[in-house]
Design an enzyme around this catalytic site. Structure first.
Site, PDB file in Angstrom:
ATOM      1  N   HIS A   1      -3.834   2.460   1.262  1.00  0.00           N
ATOM      2  CA  HIS A   1      -3.562   2.595   2.686  1.00  0.00           C
ATOM      3  C   HIS A   1      -3.631   1.232   3.381  1.00  0.00           C
ATOM      4  O   HIS A   1      -2.755   0.883   4.182  1.00  0.00           O
ATOM      5  CB  HIS A   1      -4.565   3.553   3.331  1.00  0.00           C
TER       6      HIS A   1
ATOM      7  N   SER B   1       1.537   7.528   1.585  1.00  0.00           N
ATOM      8  CA  SER B   1       0.568   7.099   2.591  1.00  0.00           C
ATOM      9  C   SER B   1       0.620   5.601   2.841  1.00  0.00           C
ATOM     10  O   SER B   1       0.446   5.148   3.979  1.00  0.00           O
ATOM     11  CB  SER B   1      -0.845   7.505   2.158  1.00  0.00           C
TER      12      SER B   1
END
Length: 290
Positions: free
Chosen positions: A233, A187
């Site tokens: 992230h 991610s």
């Protein structure tokens, strides 16, 4: 006595008489050595020289533009992620509980283990996934974003941005995440590609609304769904954005005089971002051991 002068010989084949000639250089040439042109016919040497004189079309990132570019790096990254997941599922004898495999245990990002010198986890954890859904979501995003970035940046620079984003996500997770959290997934790198796409679109003066909405939706999911590493992230997003901005904007700001200089500046910018991310990770792990 022959009243007619002898026919000229082909400049490449002296044993062949010919009445033809290159309309560009004027040298006599046989049919084998001539190629049709928009005006007349050119010899093979003139055709080769003309191809050298044509300036290669390049993308905004300086990569040579191919007619039918195949995103080999994107497909390769997807294949590696799928293979690694397959190994973990096989070792754990479970697709949904693959985190109990030996490879997953050896690669997952855990601050204490990184502080103990296991730095390969910073990158290795980016190729692990918690179950099939986690893998499919990330690989779908990579399949959508990857080809666009790879075409614009070129294969080498795209891979560098991907890995730098991955490192940035791991560094942020180590520095700002819980000390006892085990983090895994691509991610961080995917969010880096979101930032890369935004910078490419900004540089080419495209409408950023669509990518901004997609990024906002993904950030909302990161905040609302428990167990997701928000810092990972955001770290990947920051690293990918900074690295791509360095590739596309820094050469202009520094007024690079040639393509090779611009390329060197771009690579240098990516290196600085990757080094900065590693420095953050080093400081974070040092605080864990202290």
């Amino acid at each position: 006595m022959n009243p007619y002068p002898p026919a000229p010989s082909c400049y490449r084949h002296p044993d062949r008489a010919t009445g033809l000639a290159c309309t560009r250089c004027g040298r006599p040439a046989c049919p084998e050595c001539l190629r049709s042109a928009s005006v007349g016919q050119h010899c093979v040497d003139c055709v080769a020289q003309g191809q050298k004189d044509v300036r290669q079309v390049r993308t905004v990132g300086g990569a040579q533009l191919a007619r039918n570019p195949v995103p080999f790096v994107t497909y390769g990254l997807i294949a590696i992620n799928v293979i690694v997941f397959g190994i973990t599922a096989f070792q754990a004898q479970s697709v949904s509980q693959n985190r109990f495999s030996e490879l997953f245990t050896d690669w997952v990002l855990f601050p204490a283990y990184v502080a103990d010198g296991q730095w390969f986890r910073v990158i290795g954890s980016g190729f692990l996934h918690y179950g099939v859904l986690h893998l499919l979501v990330n690989m779908l995003a990579l399949y959508i974003l990857g080809p666009y970035c790879e075409t614009a940046l070129g294969r080498g620079r795209f891979l560098a941005v991907y890995l730098t984003s991955l490192i940035g996500g791991s560094a942020a997770a180590l520095a700002l995440g819980p000390e006892n959290a085990a983090t895994a997934g691509a991610s961080g790198a995917i969010y880096g590609l979101f930032g890369a796409v935004a910078i490419i679109m900004l540089r080419t003066r495209q409408n950023l609304t669509q990518i901004a909405v997609l990024l906002a939706i993904n950030l909302f999911i990161s905040v609302s769904v428990p167990g997701i590493s928000l810092w990972g992230h955001l770290g990947g997003l920051a690293a990918g954005t900074a690295a791509t901005a360095g590739i596309l904007y820094l050469p202009r700001w520094l007024r690079a005089g040639s393509q090779s200089t611009a390329s060197a500046i771009g690579w240098g910018a990516v290196g600085v971002v990757a080094f900065a991310a590693l420095a953050v990770a080093a400081v974070a792990t040092a605080m864990v051991t202290s």
